[in-house]
Design a protein around this motif. Sequence first.
Motif, mmCIF file in Angstrom:
data_model
loop_
_atom_site.group_PDB
_atom_site.id
_atom_site.type_symbol
_atom_site.label_atom_id
_atom_site.label_comp_id
_atom_site.label_asym_id
_atom_site.label_seq_id
_atom_site.Cartn_x
_atom_site.Cartn_y
_atom_site.Cartn_z
ATOM 1 N N ARG A 136 0.858 -1.184 0.000
ATOM 2 C CA ARG A 136 0.000 0.000 0.000
ATOM 3 C C ARG A 136 0.897 1.237 0.000
ATOM 4 N NH1 ARG A 136 -4.622 -1.675 4.529
ATOM 5 N NH2 ARG A 136 -5.225 -3.658 3.561
ATOM 6 N N THR A 137 0.870 1.959 -1.106
ATOM 7 C CA THR A 137 1.767 3.094 -1.301
ATOM 8 C C THR A 137 1.005 4.410 -1.242
ATOM 9 O OG1 THR A 137 1.496 3.061 -3.694
ATOM 10 C CG2 THR A 137 3.229 1.666 -2.783
ATOM 11 N N ILE A 138 1.738 5.507 -1.378
ATOM 12 C CA ILE A 138 1.125 6.839 -1.452
ATOM 13 C C ILE A 138 0.662 7.138 -2.876
ATOM 14 C CG2 ILE A 138 1.597 9.311 -1.335
ATOM 15 C CD1 ILE A 138 1.293 8.297 1.391
ATOM 16 N N THR A 139 1.529 6.906 -3.843
ATOM 17 C CA THR A 139 1.253 7.302 -5.231
ATOM 18 C C THR A 139 0.558 6.215 -6.036
ATOM 19 O OG1 THR A 139 3.378 6.467 -6.039
ATOM 20 C CG2 THR A 139 3.321 8.757 -5.231
ATOM 21 N N GLY A 140 0.525 4.999 -5.487
ATOM 22 C CA GLY A 140 0.023 3.864 -6.248
ATOM 23 C C GLY A 140 1.125 3.024 -6.849
ATOM 24 N N SER A 141 2.384 3.448 -6.664
ATOM 25 C CA SER A 141 3.529 2.741 -7.242
ATOM 26 C C SER A 141 4.706 2.811 -6.275
ATOM 27 C CB SER A 141 3.916 3.374 -8.579
ATOM 28 O OG SER A 141 5.243 3.068 -8.945
ATOM 29 N N ILE A 142 5.348 1.677 -6.035
ATOM 30 C CA ILE A 142 6.557 1.643 -5.209
ATOM 31 C C ILE A 142 7.631 2.532 -5.820
ATOM 32 C CG2 ILE A 142 8.484 0.181 -4.471
ATOM 33 C CD1 ILE A 142 6.449 -2.131 -4.231
ATOM 34 N N GLN A 143 7.825 2.359 -7.120
ATOM 35 C CA GLN A 143 8.873 3.124 -7.803
ATOM 36 C C GLN A 143 8.607 4.621 -7.713
ATOM 37 O OE1 GLN A 143 10.251 1.514 -11.560
ATOM 38 N NE2 GLN A 143 10.329 3.568 -12.459
ATOM 39 N N ASP A 144 7.373 5.035 -7.929
ATOM 40 C CA ASP A 144 7.045 6.456 -7.858
ATOM 41 C C ASP A 144 7.210 6.999 -6.440
ATOM 42 O OD1 ASP A 144 6.460 6.198 -10.503
ATOM 43 O OD2 ASP A 144 4.308 6.548 -10.320
ATOM 44 N N ASP A 145 6.805 6.218 -5.441
ATOM 45 C CA ASP A 145 6.976 6.651 -4.044
ATOM 46 C C ASP A 145 8.435 6.966 -3.754
ATOM 47 O OD1 ASP A 145 4.298 6.400 -3.453
ATOM 48 O OD2 ASP A 145 4.592 5.043 -1.746
ATOM 49 N N ILE A 146 9.320 6.051 -4.142
ATOM 50 C CA ILE A 146 10.741 6.219 -3.839
ATOM 51 C C ILE A 146 11.327 7.397 -4.603
ATOM 52 C CG2 ILE A 146 13.019 5.130 -4.023
ATOM 53 C CD1 ILE A 146 11.614 2.429 -3.541
ATOM 54 N N ILE A 147 10.950 7.540 -5.861
ATOM 55 C CA ILE A 147 11.519 8.607 -6.685
ATOM 56 C C ILE A 147 10.990 9.980 -6.290
ATOM 57 C CG2 ILE A 147 11.640 9.550 -9.033
ATOM 58 C CD1 ILE A 147 11.590 6.646 -10.053
ATOM 59 N N LEU A 148 9.691 10.085 -6.027
ATOM 60 C CA LEU A 148 9.050 11.387 -5.915
ATOM 61 C C LEU A 148 8.877 11.902 -4.485
ATOM 62 C CD1 LEU A 148 6.266 10.904 -8.622
ATOM 63 C CD2 LEU A 148 8.475 12.061 -8.865
ATOM 64 N N ILE A 149 8.949 11.029 -3.498
ATOM 65 C CA ILE A 149 8.722 11.463 -2.112
ATOM 66 C C ILE A 149 10.044 11.408 -1.361
ATOM 67 C CG2 ILE A 149 7.437 11.053 0.016
ATOM 68 C CD1 ILE A 149 5.221 9.830 -1.703
ATOM 69 N N ASP A 150 10.517 12.573 -0.934
ATOM 70 C CA ASP A 150 11.868 12.671 -0.369
ATOM 71 C C ASP A 150 12.077 11.771 0.836
ATOM 72 O OD1 ASP A 150 10.094 14.201 1.131
ATOM 73 O OD2 ASP A 150 11.569 15.744 1.627
ATOM 74 N N LYS A 151 11.081 11.604 1.669
ATOM 75 C CA LYS A 151 11.233 10.832 2.901
ATOM 76 C C LYS A 151 11.344 9.327 2.660
ATOM 77 C CE LYS A 151 11.205 13.902 6.175
ATOM 78 N NZ LYS A 151 12.502 14.112 6.833
ATOM 79 N N ILE A 152 10.842 8.843 1.550
ATOM 80 C CA ILE A 152 10.763 7.399 1.314
ATOM 81 C C ILE A 152 12.049 6.894 0.668
ATOM 82 C CG2 ILE A 152 9.554 5.568 0.070
ATOM 83 C CD1 ILE A 152 6.984 7.180 0.388
ATOM 84 N N ILE A 153 12.716 5.942 1.342
ATOM 85 C CA ILE A 153 14.006 5.441 0.860
ATOM 86 C C ILE A 153 13.978 3.965 0.484
ATOM 87 C CG2 ILE A 153 15.312 7.163 2.151
ATOM 88 C CD1 ILE A 153 15.952 4.959 4.209
ATOM 89 N N GLY A 154 12.852 3.296 0.711
ATOM 90 C CA GLY A 154 12.765 1.874 0.405
ATOM 91 C C GLY A 154 11.385 1.348 0.722
ATOM 92 N N VAL A 155 11.286 0.024 0.862
ATOM 93 C CA VAL A 155 10.012 -0.655 1.112
ATOM 94 C C VAL A 155 10.118 -1.447 2.407
ATOM 95 C CG1 VAL A 155 8.325 -2.289 0.177
ATOM 96 C CG2 VAL A 155 9.700 -0.892 -1.381
ATOM 97 N N GLY A 156 9.022 -1.463 3.169
ATOM 98 C CA GLY A 156 9.056 -2.299 4.371
ATOM 99 C C GLY A 156 8.002 -1.933 5.394
ATOM 100 N N GLU A 157 7.948 -2.655 6.513
ATOM 101 C CA GLU A 157 8.567 -3.949 6.630
ATOM 102 C C GLU A 157 7.613 -4.994 6.071
ATOM 103 O OE1 GLU A 157 8.763 -5.754 10.624
ATOM 104 O OE2 GLU A 157 7.651 -4.021 11.365
ATOM 105 N N VAL A 158 8.054 -5.717 5.056
ATOM 106 C CA VAL A 158 7.250 -6.755 4.423
ATOM 107 C C VAL A 158 7.476 -8.057 5.181
ATOM 108 C CG1 VAL A 158 6.821 -8.027 2.295
ATOM 109 C CG2 VAL A 158 7.467 -5.608 2.197
ATOM 110 N N ALA A 159 6.386 -8.715 5.572
ATOM 111 C CA ALA A 159 6.489 -9.906 6.420
ATOM 112 C C ALA A 159 6.637 -11.178 5.599
ATOM 113 C CB ALA A 159 5.268 -10.015 7.322
ATOM 114 N N LEU A 160 7.614 -11.999 5.987
ATOM 115 C CA LEU A 160 7.814 -13.320 5.403
ATOM 116 C C LEU A 160 7.917 -14.354 6.520
ATOM 117 C CD1 LEU A 160 10.477 -12.828 2.555
ATOM 118 C CD2 LEU A 160 7.988 -13.040 2.332
#
Length: 390
Positions: A136-160
Amino acid sequence: MLTLIKGGEVYAPSYMGKKDILLVGNKIGYIKDEICVPKDFVDINIIDAKDKYVVPGFIDSHVHICGGGGEGGFKTRTPEIQLTDITLGGVTTVIGVLGTDGTTRTMSNLIAKARGLEEEGITTYVYTGSYQVPIRTITGSIQDDIILIDKIIGVGEVALSDHRSSQPTVEDIMKIAAEARVGGILSDKAGVINIHMGDGERQLDFLEEIVETTEIPITQFLPTHMGRNTKLFIKSIEYAKKGGFIDFTTSSSSEEKKSRDTKPSRALKILLEEGVSPKNITFSSDGQGSLPKFDNERNFIGLGVGKVTSLYEEVRDAILDEGVSMDKALMTITSNPANILKLYRKGYIKEGMDSDVVLIDKDTLEIDTVIAMGRVMILEGEIIVKGTFE
């Protein structure tokens, strides 16, 4: 504001010896054997660091800044973290995460809290997503979140490998990693995937399969909770020797502290003895996250709250109880997370870096003074700056 730290023994985190350090605003201006202040110069704050170690401000790469939990119902949702919960532990940079609850804790909430903490004086970043897949992202895309939102540096925490996960497939995690990697490349961010490791039997199988069957490097992942059980810890040794990063959670319940044979301080010693590179090991606190307890049938039976202050406590235990050298112990919460997360101005005491500095008493190794972005937050054990609602 100019701040002169005089006569401290510096670990940067590598040992530098006795130095004077001049902080110029939010940057480290000069590091010299001795810096003299002109007699008629009065606009400078001088901190006597005699009998102190001077080290980089700590980086906590896994903090539930909005609170976490909820496994025992709405009343078990832990509260938002306060500024001094962080600074009293010597932490000057935090990475905010969501956990089990990606419904009542949202990405908008996470980013707003991160910005609030930064306004109060520390440096903050966040991961996009939570335990759940799809992310669940802000922009609808992981890639867009990381590129366009300064605070976002990666993905997590994804549970395995956890009964609370969304039970994603290998292909699901593969696609998340690919999107995060490209987002990181295009924005010069880490683009890592912070993986919550549960205590299931699959352990690191998904990550190892992705690394073996695709072009995605092992360094794209930062699995945490690697000391959750003995089997996972043993597996982490092999994984780290292949070049993988491994993170150990310092918060635990009192029962876990009594029984756990993979206490982070102890784990660090074993990992180093086994030949794991000290650059591949990090500690994080899981601060303000819930510490749920389940019975053998996975029923919730109790709850604790993670503490950011546990981060340095484990480093201190590694030095005092396990005989780990100070520089290698400090790397787990300074230079290593800075390098892995591409926090270029953090994790070191070096001219031009951000002026995040911690003074530690030589005799007790207790935290004495904490400076974040040039501002004294804790002085000689006393709180100088409090959060807005403290």
